[in-house]
Design an enzyme around this catalytic site. Structure first.
Site, PDB file in Angstrom:
ATOM      1  N   LYS A   8       0.851  -1.179   0.000  1.00 53.11           N
ATOM      2  CA  LYS A   8       0.000   0.000   0.000  1.00 53.11           C
ATOM      3  C   LYS A   8       0.890   1.232   0.000  1.00 53.11           C
ATOM      4  O   LYS A   8       1.682   1.439   0.921  1.00 53.11           O
ATOM      5  CB  LYS A   8      -0.913   0.013   1.225  1.00 53.11           C
ATOM      6  CG  LYS A   8      -1.849   1.223   1.269  1.00 53.11           C
ATOM      7  CD  LYS A   8      -2.766   1.140   2.483  1.00 53.11           C
ATOM      8  CE  LYS A   8      -3.693   2.345   2.562  1.00 53.11           C
ATOM      9  NZ  LYS A   8      -4.586   2.276   3.737  1.00 53.11           N
TER      10      LYS A   8
ATOM     11  N   ARG B 148     -10.851   9.567   1.808  1.00 50.62           N
ATOM     12  CA  ARG B 148     -10.757  10.193   3.128  1.00 50.62           C
ATOM     13  C   ARG B 148     -11.934  11.120   3.379  1.00 50.62           C
ATOM     14  O   ARG B 148     -12.399  11.254   4.515  1.00 50.62           O
ATOM     15  CB  ARG B 148      -9.416  10.916   3.257  1.00 50.62           C
ATOM     16  CG  ARG B 148      -8.244   9.939   3.335  1.00 50.62           C
ATOM     17  CD  ARG B 148      -6.890  10.598   3.319  1.00 50.62           C
ATOM     18  NE  ARG B 148      -5.827   9.590   3.334  1.00 50.62           N
ATOM     19  CZ  ARG B 148      -4.581   9.796   2.959  1.00 50.62           C
ATOM     20  NH1 ARG B 148      -4.218  11.009   2.544  1.00 50.62           N
ATOM     21  NH2 ARG B 148      -3.693   8.830   3.003  1.00 50.62           N
TER      22      ARG B 148
ATOM     23  N   LYS C 178       1.236  10.039   5.876  1.00 45.73           N
ATOM     24  CA  LYS C 178       1.344   8.623   6.238  1.00 45.73           C
ATOM     25  C   LYS C 178       2.600   7.974   5.667  1.00 45.73           C
ATOM     26  O   LYS C 178       2.674   6.752   5.529  1.00 45.73           O
ATOM     27  CB  LYS C 178       0.085   7.877   5.781  1.00 45.73           C
ATOM     28  CG  LYS C 178      -1.193   8.449   6.391  1.00 45.73           C
ATOM     29  CD  LYS C 178      -2.404   7.556   6.122  1.00 45.73           C
ATOM     30  CE  LYS C 178      -3.641   8.119   6.804  1.00 45.73           C
ATOM     31  NZ  LYS C 178      -4.809   7.210   6.714  1.00 45.73           N
TER      32      LYS C 178
ATOM     33  N   LYS D 287      -2.271  -1.475  -3.664  1.00 43.98           N
ATOM     34  CA  LYS D 287      -3.105  -0.276  -3.590  1.00 43.98           C
ATOM     35  C   LYS D 287      -2.227   0.958  -3.696  1.00 43.98           C
ATOM     36  O   LYS D 287      -1.232   1.037  -2.970  1.00 43.98           O
ATOM     37  CB  LYS D 287      -3.878  -0.270  -2.267  1.00 43.98           C
ATOM     38  CG  LYS D 287      -4.822   0.912  -2.092  1.00 43.98           C
ATOM     39  CD  LYS D 287      -5.549   0.824  -0.747  1.00 43.98           C
ATOM     40  CE  LYS D 287      -6.450   2.021  -0.547  1.00 43.98           C
ATOM     41  NZ  LYS D 287      -7.143   2.000   0.753  1.00 43.98           N
TER      42      LYS D 287
ATOM     43  N   SER E  63     -10.367   5.500  -4.736  1.00 47.36           N
ATOM     44  CA  SER E  63     -11.322   6.591  -4.916  1.00 47.36           C
ATOM     45  C   SER E  63     -10.890   7.619  -5.942  1.00 47.36           C
ATOM     46  O   SER E  63     -11.704   8.116  -6.729  1.00 47.36           O
ATOM     47  CB  SER E  63     -11.573   7.272  -3.572  1.00 47.36           C
ATOM     48  OG  SER E  63     -10.355   7.797  -3.039  1.00 47.36           O
TER      49      SER E  63
ATOM     50  N   TYR F  92     -15.501   0.607  -6.948  1.00 47.58           N
ATOM     51  CA  TYR F  92     -16.791   1.243  -6.706  1.00 47.58           C
ATOM     52  C   TYR F  92     -17.723   1.065  -7.899  1.00 47.58           C
ATOM     53  O   TYR F  92     -18.922   1.312  -7.791  1.00 47.58           O
ATOM     54  CB  TYR F  92     -16.585   2.727  -6.401  1.00 47.58           C
ATOM     55  CG  TYR F  92     -15.672   2.946  -5.213  1.00 47.58           C
ATOM     56  CD1 TYR F  92     -16.146   2.812  -3.916  1.00 47.58           C
ATOM     57  CD2 TYR F  92     -14.315   3.252  -5.394  1.00 47.58           C
ATOM     58  CE1 TYR F  92     -15.309   2.974  -2.825  1.00 47.58           C
ATOM     59  CE2 TYR F  92     -13.467   3.419  -4.300  1.00 47.58           C
ATOM     60  CZ  TYR F  92     -13.965   3.279  -3.025  1.00 47.58           C
ATOM     61  OH  TYR F  92     -13.135   3.431  -1.951  1.00 47.58           O
TER      62      TYR F  92
END
Length: 332
Positions: A202, A212, A225, A256, A282, A321
């Site tokens: 990731k 988010r 992060k 990811k 997303s 999605y």
């Protein structure tokens, strides 16, 4: 052995493209409903479907509406649904205790789904960011995201989700050693058949922004992060992370984001020959939707083409999605 191709006109590659029947017969990769996992956002309340502005067509659903979505997914033949909570800000704390509350949003949704459609696989997210007042995937102590303390919390979260009925645990936190700790806890607590689909590679990506927003973590996040998610420039490190997670007990592995990291997907499948998944995140979804809504691309064609790219790269499945929309198209 290199392919043997006769010279023109003996060889006319266009012969095999001349009709739909020939194209179908010679297609090297297929996209199936069985390749889809549908990520769904769950929030509190009842009878709610709340649009996510940065993800056109995606909504946050109350638990009852998530159960309805799960029934729809099962009817479409989608094999799995993945839950992500939009947690009330009042429940976000330094100790993240809501993460392993048996009655938190995700655990209530798991029980509801399994009661309604027991054959649908339910996947969960294991990370502290939806419950953390700091917006991070791990505990923040003196400005540092602490690894070992976080792993202990993630284990409690994992067991709570398994007790609720989760079929697939999805650790997305990128803490060191968490897969081994989770696998040990699952075995000890009688959940030997619960599967771990680890987010092993990731990356610290700019493609996560709309997600988010969807889980309400954007405003809470302090800093970035990069101390636990991977550097986008690294490939060999991803292979080490995959190897480590498999050794610790992961059943399947995840890359990811998706499309910007197809090279990683391909190498994982070639090097390890294990069930390999990617998350069409997303930002990828939002870009396709935005361009389609503006009339700049054929949204349906690009959606299907983007998912075929994952299959071509070697992925066994994709979190997307687009799952219900794709399923309807594939089902005719």
């Amino acid at each position: 052995m290199p392919p043997i191709i006769a010279s023109f006109p003996t060889a006319r590659p266009r012969r095999l493209r001349a009709s739909a029947a020939l194209r179908n017969l010679t297609r090297e990769h297929e996209l199936s409903v069985n390749d889809l996992i549908w990520p769904v956002f769950v929030r509190d309340g009842e009878g709610i479907e709340e649009p996510v502005p940065s993800m056109p067509g995606v909504v946050r659903r109350s638990v009852d509406k998530v159960v309805e979505a799960a029934v729809e997914a099962h009817a479409l033949g989608i094999p799995a649904i993945c839950l992500f909570p939009y947690t009330d800000s009042a429940l976000k704390t330094e100790d993240c205790a809501e993460a392993w509350n048996p009655d938190n949003l995700c655990n209530r949704a798991i029980r509801g789904i399994k009661a309604a459609v027991p054959d649908l696989a339910v996947m969960t997210d294991v990370a502290l960011d939806p419950y953390n007042i700091n917006g991070h995937d791990g505990f923040v102590i003196d400005g540092e995201i602490r690894n070992d303390e976080t792993v202990a919390a993630l284990v409690k979260m994992t067991v709570a989700q398994a007790e609720a009925g989760a079929d697939i645990i999805g650790p997305s936190d990128m803490m060191d050693g968490r897969i081994g700790a989770m696998r040990s806890a699952l075995e000890t607590n009688g959940f030997q058949n619960v599967t771990i689909l680890s987010y092993s590679a990731k990356y610290a990506s700019g493609f996560y922004g709309p997600f988010r927003d969807a889980v309400g973590a954007s405003g809470a996040l302090t800093g970035d992060k990069k101390t636990y998610q991977m550097d986008p420039g690294n490939v060999d490190e991803a292979m080490r992370m995959i190897a480590r997670d498999l050794q610790e007990g992961a059943d399947m592995v995840m890359v990811k984001p998706g499309l910007p990291y197809l090279d990683i997907c391909n190498r994982v499948k070639r090097d390890f020959a294990v069930p390999t998944f990617a998350y069409q995140v997303s930002g990828e979804y939002a870009m396709i939707q935005a361009a389609a809504l503006n009339g700049w691309i054929d949204g349906e064609k690009v959606m299907l083409e983007s998912l075929m790219a994952f299959r071509r790269a070697g992925c066994d499945g994709v979190l997307t999605y687009f799952a219900p929309q794709v399923a309807r198209l594939l089902n005719g």
